[in-house]
Enzyme design. Structure first.
Site, PDB file in Angstrom:
ATOM      1  N   CYS A   1       0.843  -1.250   0.086  1.00  0.00           N
ATOM      2  CA  CYS A   1      -0.001  -0.264  -0.032  1.00  0.00           C
ATOM      3  C   CYS A   1       0.822   1.355  -0.004  1.00  0.00           C
ATOM      4  O   CYS A   1       0.162   2.348  -0.321  1.00  0.00           O
ATOM      5  CB  CYS A   1      -0.742   0.081   1.080  1.00  0.00           C
ATOM      6  SG  CYS A   1      -1.855  -1.532   1.170  1.00  0.00           S
TER       7      CYS A   1
ATOM      8  N   HIS B   1      -3.393   6.944   1.782  1.00  0.00           N
ATOM      9  CA  HIS B   1      -3.934   5.635   1.272  1.00  0.00           C
ATOM     10  C   HIS B   1      -5.133   5.267   1.831  1.00  0.00           C
ATOM     11  O   HIS B   1      -5.292   5.567   3.071  1.00  0.00           O
ATOM     12  CB  HIS B   1      -2.943   4.576   1.688  1.00  0.00           C
ATOM     13  CG  HIS B   1      -3.458   3.003   1.658  1.00  0.00           C
ATOM     14  ND1 HIS B   1      -4.119   2.741   0.533  1.00  0.00           N
ATOM     15  CD2 HIS B   1      -3.330   2.116   2.692  1.00  0.00           C
ATOM     16  CE1 HIS B   1      -4.203   1.498   0.893  1.00  0.00           C
ATOM     17  NE2 HIS B   1      -3.976   1.046   1.927  1.00  0.00           N
TER      18      HIS B   1
ATOM     19  N   ASN C   1     -10.266  -0.622   0.314  1.00  0.00           N
ATOM     20  CA  ASN C   1      -8.769  -0.257   0.168  1.00  0.00           C
ATOM     21  C   ASN C   1      -8.467  -1.012  -1.092  1.00  0.00           C
ATOM     22  O   ASN C   1      -8.362  -2.295  -1.179  1.00  0.00           O
ATOM     23  CB  ASN C   1      -8.288  -1.260   1.417  1.00  0.00           C
ATOM     24  CG  ASN C   1      -6.779  -1.030   1.394  1.00  0.00           C
ATOM     25  OD1 ASN C   1      -6.100  -0.800   0.486  1.00  0.00           O
ATOM     26  ND2 ASN C   1      -6.288  -1.350   2.748  1.00  0.00           N
TER      27      ASN C   1
HETATM   28  N1  ACO Z   1     -18.346  -8.217  10.482  1.00  0.00           N
HETATM   29  C1  ACO Z   1     -18.821  -8.552  11.594  1.00  0.00           C
HETATM   30  N2  ACO Z   1     -17.961  -8.934  12.619  1.00  0.00           N
HETATM   31  C2  ACO Z   1     -16.568  -8.776  12.455  1.00  0.00           C
HETATM   32  C3  ACO Z   1     -15.920  -8.543  11.385  1.00  0.00           C
HETATM   33  C4  ACO Z   1     -17.069  -8.289  10.287  1.00  0.00           C
HETATM   34  N3  ACO Z   1     -16.786  -8.097   8.731  1.00  0.00           N
HETATM   35  N4  ACO Z   1     -14.715  -8.516  11.353  1.00  0.00           N
HETATM   36  C5  ACO Z   1     -14.456  -8.794  12.502  1.00  0.00           C
HETATM   37  N5  ACO Z   1     -15.489  -8.846  13.125  1.00  0.00           N
HETATM   38  C6  ACO Z   1     -15.792  -9.053  14.718  1.00  0.00           C
HETATM   39  C7  ACO Z   1     -14.516  -9.945  15.083  1.00  0.00           C
HETATM   40  O1  ACO Z   1     -14.682 -11.158  15.025  1.00  0.00           O
HETATM   41  C8  ACO Z   1     -14.674  -9.578  16.741  1.00  0.00           C
HETATM   42  O2  ACO Z   1     -15.588 -10.276  17.162  1.00  0.00           O
HETATM   43  P1  ACO Z   1     -15.266 -11.001  18.691  1.00  0.00           P
HETATM   44  O3  ACO Z   1     -15.054  -9.842  19.573  1.00  0.00           O
HETATM   45  O4  ACO Z   1     -16.574 -11.660  18.978  1.00  0.00           O
HETATM   46  O5  ACO Z   1     -14.002 -11.703  18.546  1.00  0.00           O
HETATM   47  C9  ACO Z   1     -15.219  -8.119  16.613  1.00  0.00           C
HETATM   48  O6  ACO Z   1     -15.893  -7.864  15.404  1.00  0.00           O
HETATM   49  C10 ACO Z   1     -14.231  -6.976  16.995  1.00  0.00           C
HETATM   50  O7  ACO Z   1     -13.010  -7.402  15.855  1.00  0.00           O
HETATM   51  P2  ACO Z   1     -11.775  -6.295  15.813  1.00  0.00           P
HETATM   52  O8  ACO Z   1     -10.738  -7.065  14.901  1.00  0.00           O
HETATM   53  O9  ACO Z   1     -11.505  -6.140  17.066  1.00  0.00           O
HETATM   54  O10 ACO Z   1     -12.228  -5.241  15.145  1.00  0.00           O
HETATM   55  P3  ACO Z   1     -11.902  -3.720  15.053  1.00  0.00           P
HETATM   56  O11 ACO Z   1     -12.610  -2.750  15.732  1.00  0.00           O
HETATM   57  O12 ACO Z   1     -10.380  -3.584  15.537  1.00  0.00           O
HETATM   58  O13 ACO Z   1     -12.103  -3.430  13.476  1.00  0.00           O
HETATM   59  C11 ACO Z   1     -10.798  -3.398  11.671  1.00  0.00           C
HETATM   60  C12 ACO Z   1     -11.360  -4.294  12.474  1.00  0.00           C
HETATM   61  C13 ACO Z   1     -11.694  -2.587  10.708  1.00  0.00           C
HETATM   62  C14 ACO Z   1     -10.089  -4.236  10.582  1.00  0.00           C
HETATM   63  C15 ACO Z   1      -9.777  -2.359  12.365  1.00  0.00           C
HETATM   64  O14 ACO Z   1      -8.694  -3.273  13.068  1.00  0.00           O
HETATM   65  C16 ACO Z   1      -8.828  -1.571  11.407  1.00  0.00           C
HETATM   66  O15 ACO Z   1      -9.373  -0.762  10.621  1.00  0.00           O
HETATM   67  N6  ACO Z   1      -7.609  -1.880  11.248  1.00  0.00           N
HETATM   68  C17 ACO Z   1      -6.658  -1.381  10.088  1.00  0.00           C
HETATM   69  C18 ACO Z   1      -6.624  -2.435   9.087  1.00  0.00           C
HETATM   70  C19 ACO Z   1      -6.426  -1.689   7.919  1.00  0.00           C
HETATM   71  O16 ACO Z   1      -7.032  -0.619   7.493  1.00  0.00           O
HETATM   72  N7  ACO Z   1      -5.470  -2.488   6.978  1.00  0.00           N
HETATM   73  C20 ACO Z   1      -5.252  -2.202   5.832  1.00  0.00           C
HETATM   74  C21 ACO Z   1      -4.193  -1.132   5.760  1.00  0.00           C
HETATM   75  S1  ACO Z   1      -2.700  -1.589   5.250  1.00  0.00           S
HETATM   76  C22 ACO Z   1      -3.248  -1.959   3.790  1.00  0.00           C
HETATM   77  O17 ACO Z   1      -3.856  -1.058   3.179  1.00  0.00           O
HETATM   78  C23 ACO Z   1      -2.602  -3.397   3.217  1.00  0.00           C
END
Ligand code: ACO
Length: 330
Positions: free
Chosen positions: A114, A255, A285
Site C-alpha cells: 500500500c 492511502h 482499500n
Molecule cells: N463483520 C462482523 N464482525 C466482524 C467482522 C466483520 N466483517 N470482522 C471482524 N468482526 C468481529 C470480530 O470477530 C470481533 O468479534 P469478537 O469480539 O467476537 O472476536 C469483533 O468484530 C471485533 O473485531 P476487531 O478485529 O477487534 O475489530 P476492530 O474494531 O479492530 O475493527 C478493523 C477491525 C476494521 C480491521 C480495524 O482493526 C482496522 O481498521 N484495522 C486497520 C486495518 C487496515 O486498514 N488494514 C489495511 C491497511 S494496510 C493496507 O492497506 C494493506
C-alpha cells in the site's frame, strides 16, 4: 537544457465495472452493512471479474494520464508499475508498455504494497532529477480480490480493485517539495500475502519447494495502531523537509485504507475535514491504486487545482510507510 525539477502533469484512473455492496458480503460471511460501515467507512468496492486483468485496468488509467499530460506514449522514457498483484509474477509493467505502444520506455514493477505509489513517486522523481529521464509514467494498481480469503470476514470486507496513474515530467521548478520513506521489517508478520511451500524431493538428495501464495492475513488492531502513529510522524518529516507548515497543505490524500484511519491521522495533524480527500466508501482499500485513484477523482472533479499543495501518505505491508508533499501541475 538540464531540468532538475519534476512536475506531476497528468492523472488517470480505472476501476472494474462490477460493484460489490456490503449487503452482498453477508451472503458470504457473518457480517452486516452496519458493521462494515461503522468500522471502516466502506460501503462498496469494485471487483475485477474474469477476464479483467491488472494490465488492462492499468492501461486504461495510463492512457488517461498520458493524454492529460499532453504527451504521447512514444514520449515515455520509463514506466513504473507499483503493484503487489501483477498478472504475472515476473511483472506486468512490460505488458502495459506493449499495450500502450511506449516503444522507447523501459518498464518494471515495484512492490511496496500500500506504500507502492508513494515509493514509486519518489523513485520516479530520482530518475528525472538526475537528468536521466524526462517523462515517467507511474501506475499504482492492484487486484486484491484475487488474494482475499472470501471466508475471512476480518479481511474480505476491506479490499477492492482498481488502478490509477500519473505522469511525471522534467520541470524548471521542482514540485516535489519533500518526502520521507520508512520500513520496519520487524513488524512484517502483521500483514502478509505469504508463499507457503513444502519440501518435495526432485531427485535423491535434491529437494525443491513447491507451494502457492496464501490469502491475505492481517492483524487489524496492530495495523491500525501502526498507521495512526506512524503516518502523522512521516507527514511531519516530509513537511519539515519541504519547509512548510501543516496549515499550508491544501489537500491530504492518504492511502484509502479505512475512514477511521483517515479521520485519526487528520485529527492528529490538525487538518480540517474539508481538506481530506476520501473515496474509501466507494472503492474500499485498493492498495497501491488508492492514492492515484483518489487524486485523479479530485482533479477531475475540479477540487484539486494547479499549484495546490498536496500531502500524501501510503502505508501498509512491509511494514512500510512514506509521505510526499507536492504541488499539482507545472
Ligand atoms: N463483520 C462482523 N464482525 C466482524 C467482522 C466483520 N466483517 N470482522 C471482524 N468482526 C468481529 C470480530 O470477530 C470481533 O468479534 P469478537 O469480539 O467476537 O472476536 C469483533 O468484530 C471485533 O473485531 P476487531 O478485529 O477487534 O475489530 P476492530 O474494531 O479492530 O475493527 C478493523 C477491525 C476494521 C480491521 C480495524 O482493526 C482496522 O481498521 N484495522 C486497520 C486495518 C487496515 O486498514 N488494514 C489495511 C491497511 S494496510 C493496507 O492497506 C494493506
Amino acid at each position: 537544457m538540464q531540468n532538475l525539477g519534476i512536475a506531476i502533469t497528468g492523472s488517470g484512473s480505472a476501476v472494474p465495472a462490477t460493484s460489490l455492496e456490503n449487503q452482498r458480503l453477508s451472503e458470504l460471511v457473518e457480517t452486516s452493512d452496519e458493521w462494515i460501515t461503522s468500522r471502516t467507512g466502506i460501503r462498496q468496492r469494485r471487483i475485477a471479474l474474469p477476464p479483467e486483468s491488472l494490465s488492462g485496468l492499468a492501461t486504461i488509467a495510463s492512457r488517461q494520464a498520458i493524454s492529460a499530460a499532453g504527451i504521447t506514449p512514444a514520449d515515455l522514457d520509463l514506466i513504473l508499475l507499483a503493484t503487489s498483484t501483477p498478472d504475472d509474477l515476473f511483472g506486468s509493467a512490460c505488458k502495459i508498455q506493449a499495450e500502450l505502444g511506449a516503444t522507447k520506455a523501459v518498464a518494471f514493477d515495484l512492490t511496496a504494497a500500500c506504500s507502492g505509489f508513494v515509493f514509486g513517486l519518489v523513485t520516479a522523481a530520482q530518475y528525472i532529477k538526475t537528468g536521466v529521464y524526462q517523462n515517467v509514467l507511474l501506475i499504482g494498481a492492484d487486484i486484491l480480490s484475487r488474494w482475499v480469503d472470501w471466508q475471512d470476514r476480518r479481511t474480505c470486507v476491506l479490499f477492492g480493485d482498481g488502478a490509477g496513474a500519473v505522469v511525471l515530467q522534467a520541470n524548471q521548478s521542482d514540485r516535489l517539495l519533500g518526502f520521507s520513506l520508512k520500513s520496519d521489517g520487524t513488524q512484517n508478520h502483521y500483514l502478509n500475502l505469504a508463499y507457503n511451500g513444502s519440501s518435495q524431493e526432485l531427485i535423491p538428495g535434491i529437494n525443491v519447494t513447491k507451494g502457492t501464495y496464501e490469502p491475505i492475513t492481517m492483524n487489524g488492531k496492530e495495523v491500525y495502531r501502526f498507521a495512526v502513529q506512524r503516518v502523522p510522524e512521516v507527514i511531519d518529516k516530509a513537511l519539515f523537509q519541504a519547509n512548510l507548515s501543516v496549515d499550508q497543505i491544501d489537500w491530504l490524500i492518504l492511502h484509502q485504507a479505512n475512514q477511521r484511519i483517515l479521520n485519526a491521522v487528520a485529527q492528529r495533524l490538525n487538518i480540517p475535514d474539508h481538506k481530506v480527500i476520501s473515496n474509501v466508501a466507494n472503492y474500499g482499500n485498493t492498495s497501491a491504486a488508492s492514492i492515484p485513484l483518489a487524486l485523479d477523482e479530485a482533479v477531475r472533479q475540479g477540487k484539486i487545482k494547479p499549484n495546490d499543495i498536496i500531502a500524501t501518505s501510503g502505508f501498509g505491508a512491509g511494514l512500510s510507510w512514506g509521505a510526499a508533499i507536492f504541488q499539482w501541475g507545472r
